[in-house]
Design a protein around this motif. Structure first.
Motif, PDB file in Angstrom:
ATOM      1  N   LEU A   1       0.956  -1.199  -0.011  1.00 41.39           N
ATOM      2  CA  LEU A   1      -0.224   0.079  -0.101  1.00 41.39           C
ATOM      3  C   LEU A   1       0.791   1.289  -0.009  1.00 41.39           C
ATOM      4  CD1 LEU A   1      -2.952  -0.847   2.635  1.00 41.39           C
ATOM      5  CD2 LEU A   1      -3.038  -0.094   0.208  1.00 41.39           C
ATOM      6  N   ALA A   2       2.027   1.299   0.689  1.00 39.74           N
ATOM      7  CA  ALA A   2       2.780   2.355   0.978  1.00 39.74           C
ATOM      8  C   ALA A   2       3.313   2.569  -0.475  1.00 39.74           C
ATOM      9  CB  ALA A   2       4.008   2.203   1.923  1.00 39.74           C
ATOM     10  N   GLU A   3       3.817   1.505  -1.275  1.00 39.00           N
ATOM     11  CA  GLU A   3       4.362   1.938  -2.495  1.00 39.00           C
ATOM     12  C   GLU A   3       3.271   2.343  -3.551  1.00 39.00           C
ATOM     13  OE1 GLU A   3       6.694  -0.717  -6.032  1.00 39.00           O
ATOM     14  OE2 GLU A   3       5.937  -1.680  -4.301  1.00 39.00           O
ATOM     15  N   SER A   4       1.968   2.086  -3.514  1.00 40.64           N
ATOM     16  CA  SER A   4       0.902   2.744  -4.240  1.00 40.64           C
ATOM     17  C   SER A   4       0.971   4.228  -4.030  1.00 40.64           C
ATOM     18  CB  SER A   4      -0.370   1.897  -3.861  1.00 40.64           C
ATOM     19  OG  SER A   4      -1.424   2.544  -4.522  1.00 40.64           O
ATOM     20  N   TYR A   5       0.892   4.454  -2.783  1.00 36.87           N
ATOM     21  CA  TYR A   5       0.832   6.056  -2.482  1.00 36.87           C
ATOM     22  C   TYR A   5       2.047   6.698  -2.914  1.00 36.87           C
ATOM     23  CZ  TYR A   5      -3.652   5.654  -0.235  1.00 36.87           C
ATOM     24  OH  TYR A   5      -4.794   5.395   0.182  1.00 36.87           O
ATOM     25  N   CYS A   6       3.238   6.248  -2.901  1.00 32.37           N
ATOM     26  CA  CYS A   6       4.391   6.706  -3.045  1.00 32.37           C
ATOM     27  C   CYS A   6       4.337   6.971  -4.636  1.00 32.37           C
ATOM     28  CB  CYS A   6       5.405   5.769  -2.881  1.00 32.37           C
ATOM     29  SG  CYS A   6       6.197   5.806  -1.098  1.00 32.37           S
ATOM     30  N   GLN A   7       3.962   6.082  -5.432  1.00 27.91           N
ATOM     31  CA  GLN A   7       3.803   6.222  -6.933  1.00 27.91           C
ATOM     32  C   GLN A   7       2.754   7.463  -7.180  1.00 27.91           C
ATOM     33  OE1 GLN A   7       2.533   2.333  -8.219  1.00 27.91           O
ATOM     34  NE2 GLN A   7       4.467   1.597  -8.324  1.00 27.91           N
ATOM     35  N   GLN A   8       1.728   7.382  -6.439  1.00 28.59           N
ATOM     36  CA  GLN A   8       0.750   8.634  -6.663  1.00 28.59           C
ATOM     37  C   GLN A   8       1.455   9.770  -6.223  1.00 28.59           C
ATOM     38  OE1 GLN A   8      -3.368   7.983  -4.962  1.00 28.59           O
ATOM     39  NE2 GLN A   8      -2.649   5.568  -4.811  1.00 28.59           N
ATOM     40  N   ALA A   9       2.169   9.816  -5.172  1.00 27.95           N
ATOM     41  CA  ALA A   9       2.869  11.042  -4.945  1.00 27.95           C
ATOM     42  C   ALA A   9       3.799  11.683  -5.886  1.00 27.95           C
ATOM     43  CB  ALA A   9       3.400  10.922  -3.598  1.00 27.95           C
ATOM     44  N   LEU A  10       4.389  10.540  -6.478  1.00 26.67           N
ATOM     45  CA  LEU A  10       5.468  11.178  -7.388  1.00 26.67           C
ATOM     46  C   LEU A  10       4.488  11.546  -8.699  1.00 26.67           C
ATOM     47  CD1 LEU A  10       8.145   8.454  -7.608  1.00 26.67           C
ATOM     48  CD2 LEU A  10       8.404  10.819  -7.730  1.00 26.67           C
ATOM     49  N   SER A  11       3.686  11.015  -8.982  1.00 24.12           N
ATOM     50  CA  SER A  11       2.857  11.385 -10.084  1.00 24.12           C
ATOM     51  C   SER A  11       2.281  12.640 -10.158  1.00 24.12           C
ATOM     52  CB  SER A  11       1.594  10.107 -10.477  1.00 24.12           C
ATOM     53  OG  SER A  11       0.909  10.710 -11.506  1.00 24.12           O
ATOM     54  N   HIS A  12       1.601  12.991  -8.829  1.00 30.27           N
ATOM     55  CA  HIS A  12       1.181  14.483  -8.649  1.00 30.27           C
ATOM     56  C   HIS A  12       2.147  15.337  -8.528  1.00 30.27           C
ATOM     57  CE1 HIS A  12      -2.743  12.133  -6.993  1.00 30.27           C
ATOM     58  NE2 HIS A  12      -2.784  12.383  -8.116  1.00 30.27           N
ATOM     59  N   ALA A  13       3.304  15.181  -7.985  1.00 28.75           N
ATOM     60  CA  ALA A  13       4.509  16.075  -7.932  1.00 28.75           C
ATOM     61  C   ALA A  13       4.859  16.290  -9.254  1.00 28.75           C
ATOM     62  CB  ALA A  13       5.520  15.428  -6.896  1.00 28.75           C
ATOM     63  N   ARG A  14       4.890  15.399 -10.166  1.00 24.96           N
ATOM     64  CA  ARG A  14       5.473  15.870 -11.661  1.00 24.96           C
ATOM     65  C   ARG A  14       4.418  16.545 -12.349  1.00 24.96           C
ATOM     66  NH1 ARG A  14       9.601  12.211 -11.968  1.00 24.96           N
ATOM     67  NH2 ARG A  14       9.569  10.024 -10.985  1.00 24.96           N
ATOM     68  N   LEU A  15       3.176  16.535 -12.296  1.00 20.64           N
ATOM     69  CA  LEU A  15       2.060  17.070 -12.556  1.00 20.64           C
ATOM     70  C   LEU A  15       1.997  18.654 -12.271  1.00 20.64           C
ATOM     71  CD1 LEU A  15      -0.747  14.608 -13.022  1.00 20.64           C
ATOM     72  CD2 LEU A  15       0.757  15.546 -14.672  1.00 20.64           C
ATOM     73  N   TYR A  16       2.605  19.160 -10.980  1.00 15.84           N
ATOM     74  CA  TYR A  16       2.517  20.231 -10.295  1.00 15.84           C
ATOM     75  C   TYR A  16       2.890  21.446 -11.111  1.00 15.84           C
ATOM     76  CZ  TYR A  16       2.955  24.008  -6.766  1.00 15.84           C
ATOM     77  OH  TYR A  16       3.173  25.091  -5.989  1.00 15.84           O
ATOM     78  N   GLU A  17       2.460  22.399 -11.214  1.00 13.13           N
ATOM     79  CA  GLU A  17       2.524  23.465 -12.128  1.00 13.13           C
ATOM     80  C   GLU A  17       3.027  24.902 -11.619  1.00 13.13           C
ATOM     81  OE1 GLU A  17      -0.374  23.685 -15.049  1.00 13.13           O
ATOM     82  OE2 GLU A  17       0.264  21.730 -16.137  1.00 13.13           O
ATOM     83  N   GLY A  18       3.241  24.751 -10.209  1.00 11.24           N
ATOM     84  CA  GLY A  18       3.396  26.147  -9.635  1.00 11.24           C
ATOM     85  C   GLY A  18       4.948  26.447  -9.618  1.00 11.24           C
ATOM     86  N   ILE A  19       5.494  27.101  -8.735  1.00  7.87           N
ATOM     87  CA  ILE A  19       6.667  27.719  -8.607  1.00  7.87           C
ATOM     88  C   ILE A  19       7.509  26.623  -8.641  1.00  7.87           C
ATOM     89  CG2 ILE A  19       8.462  28.957  -7.218  1.00  7.87           C
ATOM     90  CD1 ILE A  19       6.089  30.210  -5.867  1.00  7.87           C
ATOM     91  N   GLU A  20       8.622  26.554  -9.558  1.00  9.33           N
ATOM     92  CA  GLU A  20      10.003  25.614  -9.895  1.00  9.33           C
ATOM     93  C   GLU A  20      10.394  25.102  -8.837  1.00  9.33           C
ATOM     94  OE1 GLU A  20      11.246  22.927 -12.694  1.00  9.33           O
ATOM     95  OE2 GLU A  20       9.980  24.434 -12.752  1.00  9.33           O
ATOM     96  N   GLU A  21      10.914  26.250  -7.680  1.00 10.71           N
ATOM     97  CA  GLU A  21      11.619  25.672  -6.614  1.00 10.71           C
ATOM     98  C   GLU A  21      10.587  24.534  -5.745  1.00 10.71           C
ATOM     99  OE1 GLU A  21      13.937  27.325  -3.026  1.00 10.71           O
ATOM    100  OE2 GLU A  21      13.340  28.794  -4.325  1.00 10.71           O
ATOM    101  N   GLN A  22       9.276  25.022  -5.589  1.00  7.92           N
ATOM    102  CA  GLN A  22       8.544  24.290  -4.931  1.00  7.92           C
ATOM    103  C   GLN A  22       8.268  22.662  -5.579  1.00  7.92           C
ATOM    104  OE1 GLN A  22       4.747  26.053  -3.833  1.00  7.92           O
ATOM    105  NE2 GLN A  22       5.726  27.662  -2.678  1.00  7.92           N
TER     106      GLN A  22
END
Length: 587
Positions: free
Chosen positions: A315-336
């Motif tokens: 389950l932890a791996e599943s959420y890690c994958q989702q976290a990575l996916s959403h972080a890659r899609l983030y379009e805010g400030i580059e440093e953030q």
């Protein structure tokens, strides 16, 4: 009589450097041995004349303090000389007067001396000795006086905050009041943290209360006020957690989270940090259901942390994958976005590491390093942190050749003059340490490893003194390298004992690091016993070895109550028990 300025020498300094006339040495040999370090500060110390007009003395001190951005870190000895020089030049505050005055009529106001000069010196001293981070702030008695001195200097100013303006000796404007409140709240918070680590809980709570009160009165920018209040609430949380009062701890964690959640975007690093603290508190309170629910309401990365600690790896791996996916899609400030990606990658790395899947762990560590290496200067702390993670991962994977090549390249970038890094800084010391550690692990050129480890220890001892966690780490490595070369003298034993003392002080007598240090001392005494020709000394060393191994077994047994620790430490226990049985046979 002053003590010799050469690190590690405690003899009386009967002579002084002929150039700066300030650094004392016991002999020409010590002065020559210390010249590599002293030459970096000699010209600076030479600016401190014996007697100068007030404003000239103030200008010289501020000029030296202003050199910090160029050198990254002022030398601790420069700051200690600045303290003695300032006290000699300005003397004590005169009761009832808003200024200092000499017989020739020369005057300087108290604000310039106390707030503009003395407190910045003490703050620099504290930051150097704590590596700029409260998470590793020293709790020994040598640091507390700096904070107490700052509080003494701030007392007459704080007393005026509530007094009648007509009775004030030093009138304060709005900016000065804001400055005093900031200095009071940060100094009281830091003092509270030190006192907590000294187990003086009542005094620590008193300073937490004062700090929180002053932080709430702060009238500067809203962002600074939020940071101030949150840092004090975190100190309060840590105090209550240390006392196992998780109900009160939870209330402080919740208040800190609510404060930043209102002020910042949900994916802001400060919100994520506060959320992590709150989740951790719920877990300490054994409220794992709510910890999981709250993690679900914040980010996938947070819930992955909870699931990993509950050994729910799939389950932890599943959420890690989702976290990575959403972080890659983030379009805010580059440093953030970089911070979000780095933290998500680190989370995935930690998960794979705990599962001993070093191949996948290495891929996450490499991606995190590539991410920050593109975004920042090669000597930026985030680059160095991820570089250290990558080196450790290569070592876990058994790829010691690549680990050595990468550690060498990292050290070269730290030493490159083009990067402008202070060569006496912690970052450089850590670079020497990492390379020495890799060479030692593969039993390579131990002479080179010893030289690198000694340089790491020299820089850290000079920066922090003998009683610091980073000094203990370097002592542990150098002791191991010397033992690998069959150097079983008193110096090697002293290095292991210093490492054990620092590990016990910082992590407690029941920490994993203390167990490792006890094991190393046990191994040292065991090897020493095997070299003894006199039976009585052999038995004495075997007894010492047995006692250290038994202490290591006790600690490992205590921390092996959790399944994950059993998996990781059971082999260590078996080795220790076999060593004890072997010693008993020899005795």
């Amino acid at each position: 009589m002053s003590i010799c300025a050469s690190p590690g020498c405690f003899r009386a300094g009967i002579n002084r450097c002929s150039i700066c006339l300030r650094e004392p040495y016991c002999s020409g040999e010590c002065q020559k041995g210390d010249w590599k370090s002293h030459k970096l500060i000699c010209k600076t110390l030479n600016k401190l004349s014996l007697q100068q007009p007030y404003h000239e003395a103030a200008r010289v001190i501020k000029e030296i303090l202003g050199e910090r951005p160029k050198k990254m870190q002022l030398d601790i000895r420069v700051l200690e000389h600045l303290i003695s020089y300032s006290e000699h030049q300005f003397g004590d505050r005169v009761p009832g007067k808003a200024y200092r005055e000499r017989k020739d009529g020369d005057r300087i106001d108290n604000w310039t001396v106390e707030i503009g000069i003395l407190i910045p010196i003490y703050r620099n001293l504290v930051n150097i000795n704590s590596d700029g981070s409260l998470s590793i702030m020293d709790s020994n008695n040598s640091k507390l006086p700096y904070h107490e001195k700052m509080l003494d200097l701030l007392t007459p100013w704080s007393s005026q905050l509530d007094s009648n303006p007509t009775s004030q000796i030093d009138s304060l404007d709005k900016d000065q009041i804001t400055t005093v409140l900031y200095l009071l709240s940060t100094t009281e918070r830091n003092t509270a943290i030190i006192l907590r680590r000294k187990y003086e809980f009542v005094l620590s709570e008193s300073y937490c209360q004062q700090a929180l009160s002053h932080a709430r009165l702060y009238q500067g920018t809203e962002e600074i006020k939020i940071d101030l209040v949150c840092s004090i609430l975190t100190a309060y949380y840590e105090l209550r957690s240390f006392q196992c009062n998780f109900i009160d701890a939870l209330s402080f964690a919740e208040e800190a989270y609510n404060l930043v959640a209102i002020a910042y975007n949900p994916v802001h690093p400060k919100v994520q940090e506060a959320a992590g603290t709150l989740i951790e508190c719920l877990m300490h309170k054994d409220d794992l259901y709510n910890a999981e629910r709250f993690a679900e309401s914040t980010t996938e990365r947070s819930i992955a942390t909870v699931l990993r600690k509950r050994n729910k790896f799939e389950l932890a791996e599943s959420y890690c994958q989702q976290a990575l996916s959403h972080a890659r899609l983030y379009e805010g400030i580059e440093e953030q976005k970089n911070d979000l990606l780095r933290m998500a990658l680190t989370q995935s790395y930690d998960l794979k590491l705990i599962q001993s899947n070093f191949v996948d762990a290495l891929s996450f560590a490499e991606e995190a390093y590539d991410l920050v290496a593109i975004a920042y200067n090669p000597v930026h702390p985030k680059v160095q942190e991820t570089a250290g993670t990558l080196i450790a991962c290569l070592m876990h994977k058994g790829d010691l050749y690549d680990a050595e090549r990468f550690a060498e390249a990292t050290l070269d970038s730290l030493k490159d003059p083009a990067n402008g890094l202070d060569q006496e800084s912690e970052a450089v010391a850590n670079g020497y340490y990492n390379l020495a550690n890799v060479i030692d692990a593969q039993e390579g050129d131990l002479v080179k490893a010893e030289m690198l480890a000694r340089e790491s220890l020299r820089i850290r001892t000079r920066a922090y003194g003998n009683n610091h966690v980073n000094v203990g780490i370097s002592c542990h490595l150098l002791g191991g390298i010397l033992m690998s070369q069959n150097n079983l003298g008193n110096k090697t034993m002293e290095l292991f004992e210093r490492s054990l003392a620092n590990d016990t002080k910082y992590y407690g007598p029941n920490g994993t690091d203390a167990a490792i240090s006890n094991f190393n001392l046990g191994a040292f005494y065991h090897r020493l016993a095997n070299k003894q020709q006199i039976v009585r000394r052999e038995i004495e060393n075997l007894r010492l070895s047995k006692s250290k191994f038994e202490e290591a077994v006790r600690i490992y047994t205590k921390i092996c109550h959790k399944t994950i620790w059993v998996i990781k430490r059971w082999s260590c226990l078996n080795v220790l028990l076999l060593m004890i049985l072997s010693i008993m046979d020899q005795m």
